[in-house]
Structure formats: structure tokens, C-alpha cells
Design an enzyme around this catalytic site. Structure first.
Site, PDB file in Angstrom:
ATOM      1  N   HIS A   1       2.248  33.161  54.815  1.00 60.44           N
ATOM      2  CA  HIS A   1       1.574  33.688  53.623  1.00 60.44           C
ATOM      3  C   HIS A   1       0.291  32.894  53.342  1.00 60.44           C
ATOM      4  O   HIS A   1       0.333  31.865  52.660  1.00 60.44           O
ATOM      5  CB  HIS A   1       2.522  33.601  52.411  1.00 60.44           C
ATOM      6  CG  HIS A   1       2.083  34.435  51.241  1.00 60.44           C
ATOM      7  ND1 HIS A   1       2.180  35.804  51.229  1.00 60.44           N
ATOM      8  CD2 HIS A   1       1.552  34.092  50.035  1.00 60.44           C
ATOM      9  CE1 HIS A   1       1.745  36.272  50.082  1.00 60.44           C
ATOM     10  NE2 HIS A   1       1.354  35.246  49.336  1.00 60.44           N
TER      11      HIS A   1
ATOM     12  N   TYR B   1       7.493  17.073  43.143  1.00 58.45           N
ATOM     13  CA  TYR B   1       8.593  16.480  42.393  1.00 58.45           C
ATOM     14  C   TYR B   1       9.886  17.291  42.463  1.00 58.45           C
ATOM     15  O   TYR B   1      10.955  16.745  42.208  1.00 58.45           O
ATOM     16  CB  TYR B   1       8.210  16.312  40.921  1.00 58.45           C
ATOM     17  CG  TYR B   1       7.042  15.387  40.702  1.00 58.45           C
ATOM     18  CD1 TYR B   1       7.089  14.052  41.128  1.00 58.45           C
ATOM     19  CD2 TYR B   1       5.899  15.839  40.069  1.00 58.45           C
ATOM     20  CE1 TYR B   1       6.015  13.203  40.926  1.00 58.45           C
ATOM     21  CE2 TYR B   1       4.818  14.991  39.859  1.00 58.45           C
ATOM     22  CZ  TYR B   1       4.873  13.674  40.301  1.00 58.45           C
ATOM     23  OH  TYR B   1       3.825  12.834  40.090  1.00 58.45           O
TER      24      TYR B   1
ATOM     25  N   ARG C   1       0.830  42.324  48.450  1.00 58.48           N
ATOM     26  CA  ARG C   1       1.022  41.264  47.476  1.00 58.48           C
ATOM     27  C   ARG C   1       1.813  41.660  46.236  1.00 58.48           C
ATOM     28  O   ARG C   1       2.727  40.970  45.834  1.00 58.48           O
ATOM     29  CB  ARG C   1      -0.346  40.700  47.033  1.00 58.48           C
ATOM     30  CG  ARG C   1      -1.174  40.143  48.169  1.00 58.48           C
ATOM     31  CD  ARG C   1      -2.407  39.428  47.670  1.00 58.48           C
ATOM     32  NE  ARG C   1      -2.096  38.176  47.009  1.00 58.48           N
ATOM     33  CZ  ARG C   1      -3.014  37.305  46.588  1.00 58.48           C
ATOM     34  NH1 ARG C   1      -4.293  37.570  46.758  1.00 58.48           N
ATOM     35  NH2 ARG C   1      -2.666  36.190  46.002  1.00 58.48           N
TER      36      ARG C   1
END
Length: 845
Positions: free
Chosen positions: A86, A130, A40
Site C-alpha cells: 500500500h 509505541y 481506496r
């Protein structure tokens, strides 16, 4: 308690291993830490990507969301990445996706975004539903040739799919875009760099694998390639030492300073324009903190702050007040708000192990990776070329024997028979035979035959080229360099961050003219400074002019002259010493009372400054101190090297004693103590052995009755050519050659220096002077007179002296200071030398 559930019988475990709980906790923590480190938080040294970034780009590649396609909703890309590669939550994925689209976070953004992806003001990106994204062209360079077996693939989290362990990466992304991440027990913070400089350094490393780190760094002393980090927000790096440490050792601290321009106006009220901010600086928060400091008075000289930034760039306008020094304002902003530290930690994964790498090692990892990618790609393309050449060889055989081939095919019962006949007749492989059987008749024309022969020649040339690359390391290196040059030609741009020489801060001291000043201190600890030039020289006997107006009940206790750039040691009556910068004292008019010294020096109640020593005069030697009760002490100058803001002890005093005067001595001269009743003793400095700061000292003079020490003079071995100037409280004084004061043993009663009758009053001060010195005399009421030493008559000991300064009936002299080499330019006041009041009386000894 009853239950409808059937009872579950106890089943013994097949295998039970006793484990120490601390061992299990340790191993579990290590497993967790390595999972975070590798899976990570840390980037791979080869492609410079963290797993989430790599998976996002690979998912976009698999979805066909390239730089040439239309934008796709960010939510679809996040969903595809989370569902296939992921499994750590959509917010983490979207944060990484948004950061790759921010031109203020990445030097070369990897994602082309539409919509609100945040700002330098700390605004968060809009929700993923958006915004829309697609790969930036440079991101495709990270994925180039991934389909040609250039990198290893591994199973995804649920073993349904495979994902690349690293991307081929044609660009040195770890240096170009940098990286930041916090793992368990470690972190990385690699700054971004200019692509062109980084590529040039990588090419140099390919050609010169044994070069040093210094060969890669571009400094004023050596022509290298990488000048330093190149932040997307520009600004300036002001310390090359931090760059050198980061590149040679993998760790360093960079001072990054905002870009500020100054606009001068004819009407006053200059302005500062902030056009670039340090990397990862929150603009809105920084402006808010500047405004808070202005309102609280921590920053002076600012009248208004406006943020006029837009899409074209940063523009913060800071309006300065009329009369404010714009350079001082600029320096205050840089010191407190517009300069920060970027800590470089070049930590990355090498073979799945975290390592701190220097600049050369970072580039070596990329170059080695590119060699591997080019080698694997070349092998893949060679295999494909050989397969194609093999097929073309079969077709050429068919073209050379077209009639026989057609006859064999016609006479065969089926396709398999035809293939078997062809293989037997012309020694073909199964693949070649199958391809010939599938050939169309149109391909047997002479034009098609020519094209096949030309293609075969091209394929053979490609095979030769690829085999040369695989068989010759120098050819492979040329391929690596050629592709790097192509990347530079496509994406190189101008440098944004400049590495500048730190000329040091522009301090308030730098901007204050160096001039001689008079400093006055009252018994109530009011202090101020005034230009010495405001006081024109007068003949002795003048009344002077007003220099201060103490408040009722207060009176001037100390006066001294200094330069505005001097650093002084201020000794108090209680034996403390403080360090003072003269320019920090408030400059006020002659009629002003002054400012409470508590704002500058932390004096206690009843503590007064009684002696001042300029630090320019104390490079070596000793400081000699005299107390009112007649003690004298010498202490090495080195004991006063570190005087902190709260002061330090200079001498220990008895309860009824106080420090009177301090002088710098060489260790080889004499000391003279003068008393209020007009006695003076001269003895060898060596008679008072050096002592520590906490010592009281030794007896210097045997005082009679209520007599007390008034001052101390240090006389060098050649000072007998100078005079001892004695000034009394009532304004009278005289000069007497130092040679008239014979050396005695310490702790004697001394000789009569001056008569201290009702006319003269007690002695106020004694000083060693030369004829060309100047004098500044200040009275308790605040009158100041400036005159020349030569105005004071030279007479013998045990005389009354002459009028030096004419005082009002209730006024008294507070202090006298000597100004070296003061000329008497300008008009001289009408107060002239007079012969009345027994000015020249000389009663003898």
C-alpha cells in the site's frame, strides 16, 4: 547569459494527437475518481474490506503475526504494508490499523492491540512506535484457506509481489463490522450488525434464495433474523422506519439515542446516569456542550455534571437541582445532545463497480463469494487428494509385488534404470515410480503396509466427498451453512443496541398537570397565569381578592380562563393573531406583576390582546370579528391553520379603529354587537358574508356620536334558551334572555340593552351564558372575583341591573370571562347580595 551545459537539440515528437482540453480533463477526472473509488475509499461487497485494511491483514499474515503469536510493533506492520502493498503513506495505514483495534469503532475488532489506540473522547492513538498489534482471532477467519487458491491474486504496485484481490472471508464482514468512506462524488456508511443475527440471515438466504428482504428483517409484525444495526457502543435505535428504509432501499436515517438511567433520591436532587452513547459520538465534546447550554440557561434543572467513565464502561453523572423535574431534564438532553442521526448508505463495490445494495443483495454478495471460495477450495483439495491417491496406488502396487520390485531395483544400474524397469513392469507413472524408488525399506513392513492401505481408503473417501460437493450444489450449500454455524458458535455474543418503540418526547406539557387557570394581561403587556382554584366562588357584590399588582401607571386590560393544555389564538387590537400555548405562560402568585409578554408573544408597542379563542373550538366554521367602529367580518377557520410565531394578519383596520372581540360561529346563527353606551343589535350571521384575512369587513351597527362597540356574541339557533350577560365598567350587570333581542337587519341602531348612567358606567363586556356557568371578573387594579352566573339577576332590557362586583372608587372592571360548568364548591365569602343602590331598578324601555 552563458552556460556550461551543452545545448539540447529539439527532437520532434514521434506522435502528436490534438485533444480537446475539456475532454482530457473529463477523462482524467474520471480516471482519478475511479482510482479513489476502487483503490481506496469503498469496501468490496464480498469481504467488506477497503484495500488498506485488506493489505494490512495480508501483510500481518505473511509476517506470521497471528492471534497465537506475540505482539509486534505497529511501526513494523505499517512499514511492511507500505513497502510491499500500500504505497499511500504511513499515516493512512496506521489510522486504518488503529481503527481495526478500537472496540468502540468496530463491532468485532480485527486487530488485537496493546497500548493507546484512542478513546471515545476523541483522543488520538499513540504514535506507531509505541503501540503493538497482532491479528485478532476473528481476523484469521477472513484469511482462512487463502493458501488453497480460493481467491485471485494480482501484482502489487511495483510488480515484485502478488496480493489478494479479495480475502476468502468466512464471516459476512461488511454487515458485521460495517464500513465508512468518502470517495469522489459518493460515500458509504454501513452500520455494524450482530454476527449471530447476520449469520442466521445468511443461512436463511442459502436455503431460500428467492426470499424477500422483509423475510430477513426481524420486526414485531414478522419474525425475521436481523433486528437492526448493532453498534459497538450500544445505545438505542428509536425508529423502525429508518431501519426498514435502509434494508429495503439501501438508504435510511436512523435515530440513535443514548441510554439514560434515572436515580431517584429521598432528599431530592435526582440524578441521570448516561451509560451508553450513540455510535461515533465524542463523549468529552458532548459533555462540554451540555455544560455550555446549562451555563447559558438553555437547559434548566442541572446542578453538576461528572464523567466517571473508566475501562469498565461509560458513566456520566448528571445531578439535578432540588425540585427540578428529572423527566424534563432528560428530555432536554435527548432533544439537544444525546440523540443523533446515523445516515445509512449501503454503497459497496460489486465487480469493481459501486452499487447501492439492499439487505438481501448485501447477503447475496457474501453468500455467492462463499460458494466460490468453497468450490475453489474443494477443487484445490481434490487435486491434492488425487495426487496423493495416485502416489498411494503406486506404493500399494509395490507392496503387493515387494519381492519383484526389490529384484528390479537391485538389478538396475542406476535410479533412472530402476524407475524405467518399474514403469515397464507394472504400468506406473513417472511420479509413482520415483516415489517407489525413494521408499525406505522400513516402509515395507506389514504395519506400514496397513497404514498405507488405511490412508488410501481415507483419501478415496475424501475424493468422493469433494467430488460430491463439486457435483451437487445442495452439498456445497451445506458446507457453506456448516461453516457459518461454526463461526456463529465461536464468535456470537449478545446484542448491544436495542430497537425500541419511540413513545415520543416527554415534553414540558406532558409533565404539567391539566388544570383551569386565570390569565391576566396588562396594558404594558405583562402576563401571567394563576390556578383558578385559588379563587373561591363568592356571592355577587363581593370585592374579590387580589389577583395581580400592576406597576404604577399600568392596569389590567384583559382576563380570560383556559386550561394549561389549551392552545389559544390571541387577537390584538391591531388586527394581528398569535398562537399561544397556555402552559408556556409563567405561573405566578396572586400578588406578582407577571412577565413581559414580549418573551412569549412578539407584540409591538401599544399592541394589546383583546380577544382569545381556544383552538379546540374551531375545527370548522368561521371566526366572526368585531371592531370598535362597528365593523364586523367573518373568515373561514381554515385561514388560521398556520399561525407562525410572528403572528399573521386577521383583519385590516382603519387608522382610528381597533379589533374588539372574536367569536367562533357555525354559519347558521346570529351575531349580537353590544356598545359601550348600552345598545345591542342582533342580525343574521349570513348578513356578513365570509371574507379573507386581509378584508376590513362590513358595517355591523350604526353608532351614534362617540359610542363604540364593547363586545360580540355568537348565538346559535337554539341559544334563545340562554341569556345575554352584560357587565359595566363600574361593576354592575344583568342577565336578559336572548329571546328578547329580536333579529334586525345589519347596520341598524339596535335596541337598548342596559342603562349606562353615572352609576353603571359604560358597558365593559357582553357574553352568552347559561345558569350553571361561572364568571371570573377582574378589575384594572388587579382584583379578581369568581362567582356564579345564577348570582346575577335576570331582568329585562333597558334596566340598570345589580351589583356584580363591588369596586373601589377609582377602580374599574377590566374584563369578564365565562367558565363553563363551574360549580360553587367550598366556602362562600361573606359579601352577600344586597338590595341597596337601586340594584333592582327596572326603568323599562
Amino acid at each position: 547569459m552563458s552556460s556550461d551545459l551543452p545545448e539540447t537539440p529539439d527532437v520532434p515528437a514521434e506522435k502528436v494527437e490534438p485533444v480537446r482540453i475539456e475532454d482530457e480533463m473529463e477523462q482524467s477526472y474520471i480516471d482519478y475518481a475511479m482510482s479513489v473509488i476502487v483503490g481506496r475509499a469503498l469496501p468490496d461487497a464480498r469481504d467488506g474490506l477497503k484495500p488498506v485494511q485488506r493489505r494490512i491483514l495480508y501483510a500481518m499474515n505473511e509476517m506470521g503475526v497471528s492471534s497465537r503469536s506475540g505482539h509486534r510493533k505497529s511501526s513494523s506492520i505499517v512499514g511492511e504494508t507500505m513497502g510491499n502493498y500500500h504505497p499511500h503513506g504511513d499515516s493512512a495505514i496506521y489510522d486504518a490499523l488503529a481503527r481495526m483495534a478500537q472496540d468502540f469503532s468496530l463491532r468485532y475488532p480485527l486487530v488485537d492491540g496493546q497500548g493507546n489506540f484512542g478513546s471515545v473522547d476523541g483522543d488520538p492513538p499513540a504514535a506507531m512506535r509505541y503501540t503493538e498489534t497482532r491479528m485478532a482471532p476473528i481476523a484469521e477467519e477472513l484469511l482462512a484457506d487463502i493458501e488453497k487458491d480460493t481467491v485471485d491474486f494480482g501484482s502489487n504496485y511495483d510488480d515484485r509481489l502478488t496480493e489478494p484481490e479479495v480475502l476468502p472471508s468466512r464471516i459476512p464482514n461488511l454487515l458485521v463490522n460495517g464500513a465508512s468512506g468518502i470517495a469522489v462524488g459518493m460515500s458509504t456508511n454501513i452500520p455494524p450488525h450482530n454476527l449471530g443475527e447476520t449469520v442466521d440471515a445468511a443461512i436463511h438466504l442459502v436455503d431460500n434464495p428467492d426470499c424477500s428482504v422483509a423475510d430477513l428483517i426481524d420486526t414485531p409484525d414478522s419474525k425475521g433474523y436481523i433486528k437492526g444495526p448493532d453498534f459497538p457502543t450500544g445505545a438505542n435505535i428509536v425508529n423502525r422506519e429508518g431501519i426498514w428504509d435502509a434494508y429495503t432501499g439501501g438508504r435510511g436515517r436512523l435515530r440513535v439515542r443514548a441510554e439514560i438511567e434515572t436515580e431517584y433520591t429521598d432528599r431530592g436532587g435526582d440524578r441521570l446516569l448516561i451509560t451508553e452513547l450513540p455510535y461515533q459520538e465524542n463523549k468529552a465534546r458532548r459533555i462540554e456542550r451540555i455544560a455550555e447550554d446549562v451555563n447559558e440557561g438553555k437547559i434548566e434543572g442541572i446542578s453538576d455534571i461528572r464523567d466517571e467513565s473508566d475501562r469498565s464502561g461509560i458513566r456520566v453523572v448528571i445531578e439535578c437541582k432540588r425540585g427540578a423535574n428529572v423527566d424534563v431534564v432528560k428530555n432536554q438532553l435527548l432533544e439537544h445532545h444525546l440523540e443523533n442521526t446515523f445516515s445509512v448508505i449501503s454503497l459497496a463495490l460489486v465487480d469493481d463497480q459501486p452499487r447501492v445494495l439492499n439487505l438481501k443483495e448485501l447477503l447475496e454478495q457474501f453468500v455467492a463469494h462463499r460458494r466460490t471460495v468453497v468450490r475453489r477450495r474443494s477443487q484445490f483439495e481434490l487435486d491434492e487428494a488425487k495426487d496423493r491417491a495416485h502416489i498411494l496406488e503406486g506404493r500399494l502396487v509395490a507392496l503387493d509385488n515387494v519381492d519383484d520390485v526389490v529384484e528390479i531395483v537391485q538389478n538396475s544400474e542406476d535410479r533412472d534404470g530402476a524407475m524405467a524397469g518399474l514403469r515397464e513392469a507394472y504400468d506406473l507413472t513417472a511420479e509413482q515410480a520415483e516415489h517407489i524408488v525413494r521408499m525406505q525399506l522400513g516402509s515395507l513392513t506389514s504395519m506400514e503396509a496397513g497404514e498405507i492401505e488405511a490412508e488410501y481408503g481415507d483419501v478415496q473417501a475424501e475424493i468422493d466427498r469433494l467430488e460430491t460437493i463439486l457435483g451437487d450444489e445442495s452439498e456445497l450449500s451445506e458446507v457453506v451453512k456448516t461453516e457459518l454455524r461454526e463461526i456463529k458458535g465461536e464468535y456470537d455474543d449478545d446484542r448491544r443496541t436495542e430497537v425500541i418503540q419511540d413513545a415520543g418526547s416527554v415534553t414540558r406539557e406532558d409533565l404539567i398537570a391539566e388544570e383551569d387557570v386565570v390569565v391576566a394581561v396588562s396594558e404594558s403587556d405583562y402576563v401571567k397565569r394563576m390556578p383558578l382554584s385559588e379563587f373561591d366562588p363568592q356571592h355577587r357584590g363581593g370585592k374579590g381578592i387580589i389577583g395581580a399588582r400592576p406597576k404604577e401607571g399600568d392596569r389590567i386590560s384583559t382576563v380570560f380562563t383556559a386550561s394549561t393544555h389549551d392552545y389559544l389564538l390571541c387577537f390584538t387590537n391591531r388586527g394581528q393573531v398569535y398562537r399561544l400555548k397556555v402552559f408556556e405562560l409563567p405561573e405566578m402568585g396572586r400578588t406578582a406583576r407577571g412577565t413581559s409578554a414580549i418573551n412569549i408573544i412578539d407584540l409591538d408597542d401599544g399592541e394589546e390582546i383583546t380577544a382569545v379563542v381556544n383552538t379546540d373550538d374551531i375545527d370548522s366554521g368561521h371566526l366572526a370579528m368585531a371592531t370598535r367602529r362597528g365593523y364586523v367580518k367573518r373568515t373561514a377557520v381554515s385561514a388560521f391553520e398556520n399561525v407562525h410565531s410572528g403572528g399573521i394578519r386577521a383583519i385590516s383596520l382603519e387608522d382610528d379603529d381597533s379589533l374588539v372581540d372574536v367569536e367562533v360561529t357555525s354559519g347558521e346563527g346570529d351575531l349580537l354587537l353590544g356598545t359601550r353606551n348600552g345598545m345591542t343589535i342582533r342580525f343574521a350571521e349570513s348578513d356578513a358574508r365570509p371574507m379573507g384575512r386581509s378584508a376590513r369587513g362590513v358595517n355591523g351597527i350604526d353608532l351614534e356620536g362617540d359610542d363604540r362597540v364593547a363586545g360580540l356574541v355568537a348565538a346559535g339557533s337554539d341559544d334563545d334558551r340562554r341569556d345575554l350577560l352584560t357587565v359595566t365598567k363600574n361593576g354592575y350587570g344583568k342577565r336578559t334572555p336572548l329571546s328578547e333581542y329580536r333579529r334586525q337587519s345589519r347596520y341598524g341602531k339596535g335596541l337598548i340593552d342596559i342603562k349606562t348612567d353615572d352609576r353603571n358606567g359604560p358597558v365593559c363586556s357582553i357574553n352568552a351564558v347559561s345558569g350553571d356557568d361561572g364568571l371570573v371578573i377582574m378589575t384594572e387594579s388587579g382584583q379578581i372575583m369568581r362567582t356564579q352566573v345564577e348570582e346575577v339577576s335576570t331582568v329585562g332590557r333597558n334596566t340598570k341591573g345589580v351589583v356584580v362586583m363591588r369596586l373601589d372608587e377609582t377602580d374599574r372592571v377590566a374584563g369578564v370571562d365565562v367558565v363553563d360548568n363551574t360549580d360553587s364548591e367550598g366556602d362562600v365569602d361573606a359579601a352577600a347580595d344586597t338590595d341597596d343602590d337601586n340594584d333592582n331598578d327596572d326603568d323599562g324601555q
